[in-house]
Scaffold this motif. Structure first.
Motif, PDB file in Angstrom:
ATOM      1  N   ARG A 295       1.383  30.280  61.545  1.00 30.77           N
ATOM      2  CA  ARG A 295       0.613  30.153  60.558  1.00 30.77           C
ATOM      3  C   ARG A 295       1.138  30.750  59.065  1.00 30.77           C
ATOM      4  NH1 ARG A 295      -4.958  33.174  62.192  1.00 30.77           N
ATOM      5  NH2 ARG A 295      -3.315  34.774  62.849  1.00 30.77           N
ATOM      6  N   ILE A 296       1.076  29.920  58.123  1.00 30.26           N
ATOM      7  CA  ILE A 296       1.480  30.279  56.758  1.00 30.26           C
ATOM      8  C   ILE A 296       0.115  30.459  55.803  1.00 30.26           C
ATOM      9  CG2 ILE A 296       2.644  29.553  54.516  1.00 30.26           C
ATOM     10  CD1 ILE A 296       4.676  28.149  56.356  1.00 30.26           C
ATOM     11  N   PHE A 297      -0.063  31.862  55.107  1.00 36.62           N
ATOM     12  CA  PHE A 297      -1.236  32.193  54.420  1.00 36.62           C
ATOM     13  C   PHE A 297      -0.690  31.740  52.911  1.00 36.62           C
ATOM     14  CE2 PHE A 297      -1.544  34.662  58.299  1.00 36.62           C
ATOM     15  CZ  PHE A 297      -2.568  34.282  58.772  1.00 36.62           C
ATOM     16  N   GLY A 298      -1.271  30.807  52.513  1.00 39.06           N
ATOM     17  CA  GLY A 298      -0.890  30.348  51.146  1.00 39.06           C
ATOM     18  C   GLY A 298       0.192  29.555  50.937  1.00 39.06           C
ATOM     19  N   ASP A 299       0.295  28.294  50.110  1.00 38.76           N
ATOM     20  CA  ASP A 299       1.314  27.763  49.896  1.00 38.76           C
ATOM     21  C   ASP A 299       1.457  27.209  48.446  1.00 38.76           C
ATOM     22  OD1 ASP A 299      -0.125  25.448  49.958  1.00 38.76           O
ATOM     23  OD2 ASP A 299       1.086  24.280  50.959  1.00 38.76           O
ATOM     24  N   ASP A 300       0.392  28.113  47.635  1.00 38.08           N
ATOM     25  CA  ASP A 300       0.305  27.515  46.155  1.00 38.08           C
ATOM     26  C   ASP A 300       0.775  28.967  45.326  1.00 38.08           C
ATOM     27  OD1 ASP A 300      -1.517  29.301  46.839  1.00 38.08           O
ATOM     28  OD2 ASP A 300      -3.215  28.098  46.000  1.00 38.08           O
ATOM     29  N   TYR A 301       1.506  29.893  45.772  1.00 35.97           N
ATOM     30  CA  TYR A 301       2.160  30.732  44.957  1.00 35.97           C
ATOM     31  C   TYR A 301       3.329  30.634  44.104  1.00 35.97           C
ATOM     32  CZ  TYR A 301      -0.306  34.230  48.213  1.00 35.97           C
ATOM     33  OH  TYR A 301      -0.872  35.030  48.735  1.00 35.97           O
ATOM     34  N   PRO A 302       3.486  31.321  42.994  1.00 32.02           N
ATOM     35  CA  PRO A 302       4.429  31.036  41.851  1.00 32.02           C
ATOM     36  C   PRO A 302       5.729  31.274  42.393  1.00 32.02           C
ATOM     37  CG  PRO A 302       3.277  32.872  41.294  1.00 32.02           C
ATOM     38  CD  PRO A 302       2.516  32.429  42.444  1.00 32.02           C
ATOM     39  N   THR A 303       6.055  30.715  43.449  1.00 30.98           N
ATOM     40  CA  THR A 303       7.511  31.120  43.901  1.00 30.98           C
ATOM     41  C   THR A 303       8.164  29.469  44.174  1.00 30.98           C
ATOM     42  OG1 THR A 303       6.576  31.065  46.294  1.00 30.98           O
ATOM     43  CG2 THR A 303       6.529  33.087  45.335  1.00 30.98           C
ATOM     44  N   PRO A 304       9.475  29.608  44.586  1.00 31.36           N
ATOM     45  CA  PRO A 304      10.237  28.266  44.420  1.00 31.36           C
ATOM     46  C   PRO A 304       9.476  27.164  45.623  1.00 31.36           C
ATOM     47  CG  PRO A 304      11.727  29.992  44.516  1.00 31.36           C
ATOM     48  CD  PRO A 304      10.345  30.657  44.667  1.00 31.36           C
ATOM     49  N   ASP A 305       9.040  27.560  46.714  1.00 32.87           N
ATOM     50  CA  ASP A 305       8.248  26.691  47.838  1.00 32.87           C
ATOM     51  C   ASP A 305       7.049  27.141  47.898  1.00 32.87           C
ATOM     52  OD1 ASP A 305       8.105  28.847  49.517  1.00 32.87           O
ATOM     53  OD2 ASP A 305       9.706  28.281  50.707  1.00 32.87           O
ATOM     54  N   GLY A 306       6.274  27.756  46.919  1.00 31.35           N
ATOM     55  CA  GLY A 306       4.846  28.181  46.961  1.00 31.35           C
ATOM     56  C   GLY A 306       4.524  29.185  48.020  1.00 31.35           C
ATOM     57  N   THR A 307       5.248  29.545  48.901  1.00 30.92           N
ATOM     58  CA  THR A 307       4.978  30.790  49.882  1.00 30.92           C
ATOM     59  C   THR A 307       5.538  32.135  49.633  1.00 30.92           C
ATOM     60  OG1 THR A 307       6.938  30.374  51.461  1.00 30.92           O
ATOM     61  CG2 THR A 307       5.018  29.039  51.638  1.00 30.92           C
ATOM     62  N   CYS A 308       4.759  33.047  50.094  1.00 37.97           N
ATOM     63  CA  CYS A 308       5.261  34.539  49.509  1.00 37.97           C
ATOM     64  C   CYS A 308       6.720  34.881  49.895  1.00 37.97           C
ATOM     65  CB  CYS A 308       4.424  35.481  50.363  1.00 37.97           C
ATOM     66  SG  CYS A 308       2.673  35.426  49.951  1.00 37.97           S
ATOM     67  N   VAL A 309       7.252  35.538  49.246  1.00 39.53           N
ATOM     68  CA  VAL A 309       8.792  35.973  48.920  1.00 39.53           C
ATOM     69  C   VAL A 309       8.653  37.522  49.686  1.00 39.53           C
ATOM     70  CG1 VAL A 309      11.071  36.244  48.214  1.00 39.53           C
ATOM     71  CG2 VAL A 309       9.521  33.994  47.558  1.00 39.53           C
ATOM     72  N   ARG A 310       9.880  37.786  50.573  1.00 42.68           N
ATOM     73  CA  ARG A 310       9.655  39.181  51.001  1.00 42.68           C
ATOM     74  C   ARG A 310      11.254  39.490  51.132  1.00 42.68           C
ATOM     75  NH1 ARG A 310       5.552  38.973  49.192  1.00 42.68           N
ATOM     76  NH2 ARG A 310       3.277  39.411  50.030  1.00 42.68           N
ATOM     77  N   ASP A 311      11.380  40.834  51.337  1.00 35.86           N
ATOM     78  CA  ASP A 311      12.695  41.365  51.578  1.00 35.86           C
ATOM     79  C   ASP A 311      12.717  41.786  52.947  1.00 35.86           C
ATOM     80  OD1 ASP A 311      15.087  42.936  51.524  1.00 35.86           O
ATOM     81  OD2 ASP A 311      14.694  43.475  49.637  1.00 35.86           O
TER      82      ASP A 311
END
Length: 326
Positions: free
Chosen positions: A202-218
């Motif tokens: 599952r991916i929760f959200g693909d409409d974020y303001p990131t390159p592929d729309g999904t959350c970015v983490r470290d």
């Protein structure tokens, strides 16, 4: 030097215990085994079964083992659970820390490393999160970690205890299969679990303001994290005084979709991910600036995300035989 590691039989704690013991430090583990596993600890590391809420036990352990430094990892750490059970989180995470610090001060222990979290920052709108980024935790878990930092620093000033607080970002991987995370609370084991049960990740959200729309983490390999604890302990052993708070991350963002794709490559299971609605409180981007840790501790991460996923998968297969045939 003899170090007490609270939560020493846990996923992170056992890695820290092994890393410190292999580097020649004398180590004693304290764990109530509510989530820890005794067999994670190698022969030669004593395990005391008990809680950091038990002040009399702590005093006895500090005295009997001649403890000269403490690495405090024992805590509850599930964000969702903390929302449902805030009083339990404050009691165990903050109350247990207060009890431990009282025993430490009374015993004359003057070195203390605290396990904190990037959850203290909340949802900052910055490219890289530095240690001076304002803290605004969004869950009781994050609040307890920030409160814990305040308490550690205050006790340090009051009692002459030198302290280091390590703010972890997203931990993954394993140094050996038997040390792998057996919980299903972090993204890598959550994806493994879905695939093993024949379900789509599952991916929760693909409409974020990131390159592929999904959350970015470290993401940080648990072995690198363990080495950061060793570096912090060595800093205190070498006589550093005062307090230090540092991020532990790689300063490199990986999106959720990139991570899920990497898991598919490693496992060979390419079941397409299911995109669901955003979860409340998820930050679009949370990536550490790790420059201060390198400058103050001489530490930097050495392992990449592929190594995290590959090592975690080996551990998953050990604990879930036949999962690779799912």
């Amino acid at each position: 030097m003899t170090w007490l590691i609270t939560g020493g039989a846990g996923y992170i704690g056992a890695h820290v215990a092994r890393a410190m013991a292999e580097a020649g430090e004398r180590v004693v583990a304290l764990d109530d085994l509510s989530s820890g596993i005794q067999d994670r600890l190698p022969e030669g590391i004593p395990l005391v079964r008990g809680s950091s809420l038990d002040g009399e036990l702590l005093k006895r352990v500090l005295a009997e083992h001649a403890i000269t430094g403490v690495v405090h990892l024992a805590a509850r750490k599930q964000v969702g659970e903390s929302v449902a059970q805030p009083t339990r989180y404050y009691q165990e995470n903050v109350g247990g820390l207060a009890t431990l610090l009282e025993a430490v001060a009374e015993a004359g222990v003057r070195r203390f490393v605290f396990s904190s979290s990037a959850a203290v920052y909340g949802n900052p709108d910055v490219d890289l999160i530095a240690e001076d980024t304002p803290c605004a935790p969004m869950s009781p878990y994050g609040e307890t970690k920030l409160t814990g930092e305040w308490l550690v620093r205050a006790a340090g000033r009051a009692h002459g205890i030198s302290t280091v607080c390590l703010r972890y970002f997203n931990v993954a991987g394993a140094s050996a299969p038997e040390l792998a995370d057996t919980g299903i609370f972090n993204i890598v084991p959550m994806v493994f679990d879905r695939l093993t049960r024949g379900e789509a990740p599952r991916i929760f959200g693909d409409d974020y303001p990131t390159p592929d729309g999904t959350c970015v983490r470290d993401y940080i390999h648990v072995s690198d994290l363990a080495e950061a604890h060793l570096a912090a302990a060595r800093r205190l052993t070498d006589g550093a005084s005062g307090d230090l708070t540092v991020n532990i991350g790689r300063s490199e963002g990986v999106s959720v979709r990139e991570l899920v794709t990497l898991v598919a490559e490693v496992t060979g299971n390419r079941t397409p991910a299911l995109v669901e609605a955003r979860r409340p409180g998820d930050a679009p981007r949370a990536v550490a600036s790790a420059a201060l840790a390198e400058r103050e501790l001489g530490w930097s991460a050495r392992r990449d995300v592929r190594e995290m996923v590959e090592s975690a998968w080996r551990g998953w297969l050990l604990h879930h035989p036949g999962a690779d045939g799912a």
